[in-house]
Design an enzyme around this catalytic site. Sequence first.
Site, PDB file in Angstrom:
ATOM      1  N   GLY A   1      17.519  -6.479  -8.444  1.00 33.73           N
ATOM      2  CA  GLY A   1      16.095  -7.419  -8.607  1.00 33.73           C
ATOM      3  C   GLY A   1      15.362  -7.043  -7.173  1.00 33.73           C
TER       4      GLY A   1
ATOM      5  N   ARG B   1      18.868  -0.565 -11.510  1.00 35.75           N
ATOM      6  CA  ARG B   1      20.282  -0.798 -11.661  1.00 35.75           C
ATOM      7  C   ARG B   1      20.912   0.357 -12.148  1.00 35.75           C
ATOM      8  NH1 ARG B   1      20.366  -6.526 -10.566  1.00 35.75           N
ATOM      9  NH2 ARG B   1      18.438  -7.513 -11.541  1.00 35.75           N
TER      10      ARG B   1
ATOM     11  N   GLY C   1      20.776  -7.249  -3.439  1.00 33.82           N
ATOM     12  CA  GLY C   1      21.736  -8.418  -3.274  1.00 33.82           C
ATOM     13  C   GLY C   1      23.010  -8.087  -3.459  1.00 33.82           C
ATOM     14  N   ASP C   2      24.012  -8.787  -3.658  1.00 35.12           N
ATOM     15  CA  ASP C   2      25.216  -8.417  -3.339  1.00 35.12           C
ATOM     16  C   ASP C   2      25.889  -7.376  -4.125  1.00 35.12           C
ATOM     17  OD1 ASP C   2      25.532  -9.843  -5.649  1.00 35.12           O
ATOM     18  OD2 ASP C   2      27.349 -11.063  -5.340  1.00 35.12           O
TER      19      ASP C   2
ATOM     20  N   THR D   1      17.093 -11.068  -2.000  1.00 35.28           N
ATOM     21  CA  THR D   1      17.065 -11.634  -3.252  1.00 35.28           C
ATOM     22  C   THR D   1      16.301 -12.887  -3.035  1.00 35.28           C
ATOM     23  OG1 THR D   1      18.776 -12.704  -4.944  1.00 35.28           O
ATOM     24  CG2 THR D   1      19.512 -12.133  -2.597  1.00 35.28           C
ATOM     25  N   ILE D   2      15.860 -13.408  -4.219  1.00 35.87           N
ATOM     26  CA  ILE D   2      15.110 -14.511  -4.386  1.00 35.87           C
ATOM     27  C   ILE D   2      16.160 -15.890  -4.184  1.00 35.87           C
ATOM     28  CG2 ILE D   2      12.704 -13.880  -5.134  1.00 35.87           C
ATOM     29  CD1 ILE D   2      13.747 -15.481  -7.577  1.00 35.87           C
ATOM     30  N   ASP D   3      17.351 -15.365  -4.794  1.00 37.95           N
ATOM     31  CA  ASP D   3      18.341 -16.664  -5.039  1.00 37.95           C
ATOM     32  C   ASP D   3      19.001 -17.339  -3.731  1.00 37.95           C
ATOM     33  OD1 ASP D   3      17.669 -16.314  -7.742  1.00 37.95           O
ATOM     34  OD2 ASP D   3      19.562 -15.067  -8.163  1.00 37.95           O
TER      35      ASP D   3
ATOM     36  N   ASP E   1      21.574 -16.516  -2.213  1.00 39.78           N
ATOM     37  CA  ASP E   1      22.936 -16.570  -2.665  1.00 39.78           C
ATOM     38  C   ASP E   1      23.947 -15.539  -1.875  1.00 39.78           C
ATOM     39  OD1 ASP E   1      22.190 -14.362  -4.001  1.00 39.78           O
ATOM     40  OD2 ASP E   1      22.954 -14.900  -5.870  1.00 39.78           O
TER      41      ASP E   1
ATOM     42  N   ARG F   1       2.510 -31.033 -12.617  1.00 39.67           N
ATOM     43  CA  ARG F   1       2.452 -32.459 -12.229  1.00 39.67           C
ATOM     44  C   ARG F   1       1.123 -33.094 -12.697  1.00 39.67           C
ATOM     45  NH1 ARG F   1       5.302 -35.885  -9.431  1.00 39.67           N
ATOM     46  NH2 ARG F   1       6.545 -34.616  -8.547  1.00 39.67           N
TER      47      ARG F   1
ATOM     48  N   ARG G   1       3.974 -37.562 -19.558  1.00 39.93           N
ATOM     49  CA  ARG G   1       4.648 -36.800 -19.984  1.00 39.93           C
ATOM     50  C   ARG G   1       6.046 -36.597 -19.117  1.00 39.93           C
ATOM     51  NH1 ARG G   1       1.011 -32.575 -22.692  1.00 39.93           N
ATOM     52  NH2 ARG G   1       0.609 -33.819 -24.821  1.00 39.93           N
TER      53      ARG G   1
ATOM     54  N   MET H   1      14.827 -20.243 -11.282  1.00 41.30           N
ATOM     55  CA  MET H   1      15.948 -19.093 -11.151  1.00 41.30           C
ATOM     56  C   MET H   1      17.154 -19.658 -10.298  1.00 41.30           C
ATOM     57  SD  MET H   1      14.153 -15.419 -11.002  1.00 41.30           S
ATOM     58  CE  MET H   1      13.556 -14.544 -12.730  1.00 41.30           C
ATOM     59  N   GLY H   2      18.357 -19.168 -10.304  1.00 38.64           N
ATOM     60  CA  GLY H   2      19.348 -19.592  -9.768  1.00 38.64           C
ATOM     61  C   GLY H   2      20.550 -19.848 -10.538  1.00 38.64           C
ATOM     62  N   ARG H   3      21.008 -18.693 -11.106  1.00 40.18           N
ATOM     63  CA  ARG H   3      22.012 -18.663 -12.113  1.00 40.18           C
ATOM     64  C   ARG H   3      23.351 -19.471 -11.640  1.00 40.18           C
ATOM     65  NH1 ARG H   3      21.747 -16.463 -16.979  1.00 40.18           N
ATOM     66  NH2 ARG H   3      20.130 -15.035 -16.399  1.00 40.18           N
TER      67      ARG H   3
ATOM     68  N   ARG I   1       8.424 -31.942 -22.342  1.00 39.35           N
ATOM     69  CA  ARG I   1       7.599 -30.585 -22.295  1.00 39.35           C
ATOM     70  C   ARG I   1       8.534 -29.889 -21.558  1.00 39.35           C
ATOM     71  NH1 ARG I   1       5.281 -32.335 -25.738  1.00 39.35           N
ATOM     72  NH2 ARG I   1       3.166 -32.150 -26.482  1.00 39.35           N
TER      73      ARG I   1
ATOM     74  N   HIS J   1      10.070 -14.899 -14.520  1.00 34.68           N
ATOM     75  CA  HIS J   1       9.712 -13.857 -13.216  1.00 34.68           C
ATOM     76  C   HIS J   1       8.738 -13.790 -12.557  1.00 34.68           C
ATOM     77  CE1 HIS J   1      12.840 -11.694 -15.886  1.00 34.68           C
ATOM     78  NE2 HIS J   1      12.872 -10.916 -14.807  1.00 34.68           N
TER      79      HIS J   1
HETATM   80  P1  ATP Z   1      20.295  -9.103  -7.621  1.00 34.11           P
HETATM   81  O1  ATP Z   1      20.738 -10.424  -6.904  1.00 34.11           O
HETATM   82  O2  ATP Z   1      18.890  -9.206  -7.748  1.00 34.11           O
HETATM   83  O3  ATP Z   1      21.091  -9.214  -8.951  1.00 34.11           O
HETATM   84  P2  ATP Z   1      21.930  -6.888  -6.793  1.00 34.11           P
HETATM   85  O4  ATP Z   1      21.941  -5.911  -5.677  1.00 34.11           O
HETATM   86  O5  ATP Z   1      23.462  -7.880  -6.863  1.00 34.11           O
HETATM   87  O6  ATP Z   1      20.600  -7.654  -6.976  1.00 34.11           O
HETATM   88  P3  ATP Z   1      23.423  -5.735  -9.088  1.00 34.11           P
HETATM   89  O7  ATP Z   1      22.516  -5.202 -10.451  1.00 34.11           O
HETATM   90  O8  ATP Z   1      24.312  -6.694  -9.261  1.00 34.11           O
HETATM   91  O9  ATP Z   1      21.780  -6.300  -8.143  1.00 34.11           O
HETATM   92  O10 ATP Z   1      23.568  -4.196  -8.268  1.00 34.11           O
HETATM   93  C1  ATP Z   1      22.754  -3.402  -8.212  1.00 34.11           C
HETATM   94  C2  ATP Z   1      23.380  -2.058  -8.265  1.00 34.11           C
HETATM   95  O11 ATP Z   1      24.372  -1.843  -7.150  1.00 34.11           O
HETATM   96  C3  ATP Z   1      24.044  -1.786  -9.522  1.00 34.11           C
HETATM   97  O12 ATP Z   1      23.077  -1.375 -10.556  1.00 34.11           O
HETATM   98  C4  ATP Z   1      25.063  -0.657  -9.025  1.00 34.11           C
HETATM   99  O13 ATP Z   1      24.274   0.791  -9.343  1.00 34.11           O
HETATM  100  C5  ATP Z   1      25.388  -0.891  -7.881  1.00 34.11           C
HETATM  101  N1  ATP Z   1      26.655  -1.839  -7.796  1.00 34.11           N
HETATM  102  C6  ATP Z   1      27.009  -2.895  -8.272  1.00 34.11           C
HETATM  103  N2  ATP Z   1      28.317  -3.376  -8.171  1.00 34.11           N
HETATM  104  C7  ATP Z   1      29.041  -2.300  -7.577  1.00 34.11           C
HETATM  105  C8  ATP Z   1      30.243  -1.841  -7.389  1.00 34.11           C
HETATM  106  N3  ATP Z   1      31.365  -2.965  -7.748  1.00 34.11           N
HETATM  107  N4  ATP Z   1      30.509  -0.697  -7.079  1.00 34.11           N
HETATM  108  C9  ATP Z   1      29.615   0.350  -7.242  1.00 34.11           C
HETATM  109  N5  ATP Z   1      28.261   0.028  -7.232  1.00 34.11           N
HETATM  110  C10 ATP Z   1      27.833  -1.196  -7.565  1.00 34.11           C
END
Ligand code: ATP
Length: 340
Positions: A27, A88, A118-119, A142-144, A146, A171, A179, A186-188, A264, A270
């Site tokens: 993201g 992705r 992100g991770d 990443t905005i989260d 996390d 507000r 109301r 966001m922040g699953r 409400r 997004h």
């Molecule tokens: P966000 O925090 O916004 O979700 P993110 O980097 O965690 O960002 P993901 O969609 O989880 O987003 O991962 C981005 C891309 O990284 C995936 O589309 C994939 O190509 C690659 N990826 C994720 N996990 C793996 C993995 N276990 N092995 C190899 N590539 C990976």
Amino acid sequence: RCLLNLRYIKINMDNKIKSIGVLTSGGDSPGMNAAIRAVVRTCAYHGLQCQGIFRGFQGLMEGDFKEMGARSVNNIINKGGTMLKSARSEEFKTVEGRKKAFEHLQNANIDALVVIGGDGSFKGARELHKEFKIPIIAIPGTIDNDIFGTTHTLGYDTALNTVVEVIDKIRDTASSHNRLFFIEVMGRDCGHIALNAGIGAGAEEILIPEENLGVDRLLESLRRSKESGKSSSIVVISEGGKIGKTVFELKDYVEENLSEYEVRVSVLGHMQRGGAPSCFDRVLASRFGVKAVESLMDGKSNFMVGLRNDAIELVPLEKAIKGSTQVDMELLRVSDIMSI
Ligand code: ATP
């Protein structure tokens, strides 16, 4: 002269890195452009080549590269999103996909990578490093917020400011019409945005995934709010909160049980990801970018750059992937006190 010298850090130039690739993945988040700019300009500053890789790992597997110099990144520090685009890719999760990517890196003479994401993106980077020994440094974007090992990820501060600004506006309506507003942010899996923006915007209640006190506590709190003379209320809810109800089901439940309230719902969605990065995110991105490139030049690999105690540090990528962040529970107490 003495002062000037202090501005240069000692870098092990025996390391043979001559060309660095940079990509954004997963993201998008505000500050990614500022980080790309920082990587490109740090390369230019040290006389290294820099290749922009478009559409994250997908573009890496397709060889979608473009050489970038200091002037390629003019006027992007203030822009949200990512000029390199993000994507992705399921194929990159396979060994065959990553082999293709490595071949393109070899053909383009790219010696090392900076991966901003992100991770999930970190996992992809880790696999590529493990299989092909390509040096990689990751930047948390990443905005989260996390990601373990950094107090701030790129885009988090901007997202907080965006959410607070929107809640301030909501507000106005809430108080004009007496109301109750449920605002989903966001922040699953983690409540950083809800908790901090909730306190910053003066929310009466904040529901986060890390703490499920149940719907009845929410009812009780809203009842008390009414009794204490409040005519309107804001409740901030993390998407997918553990309370077990969607924000719309929660609205129905509260209206059924507290007839005095008209609820409400506003799902921010997004809009939280977009917009110009805050000054904090721009500075952080610049620091992350410099540290990422200079670490690669210094022979470091398989690390994430992170912010800790206001210093930019290297965190082993594996730790960043495996560790989990925790919200500051003291903030929940602060929120409770503030909403008396
Ligand atoms: P966000 O925090 O916004 O979700 P993110 O980097 O965690 O960002 P993901 O969609 O989880 O987003 O991962 C981005 C891309 O990284 C995936 O589309 C994939 O190509 C690659 N990826 C994720 N996990 C793996 C993995 N276990 N092995 C190899 N590539 C990976």
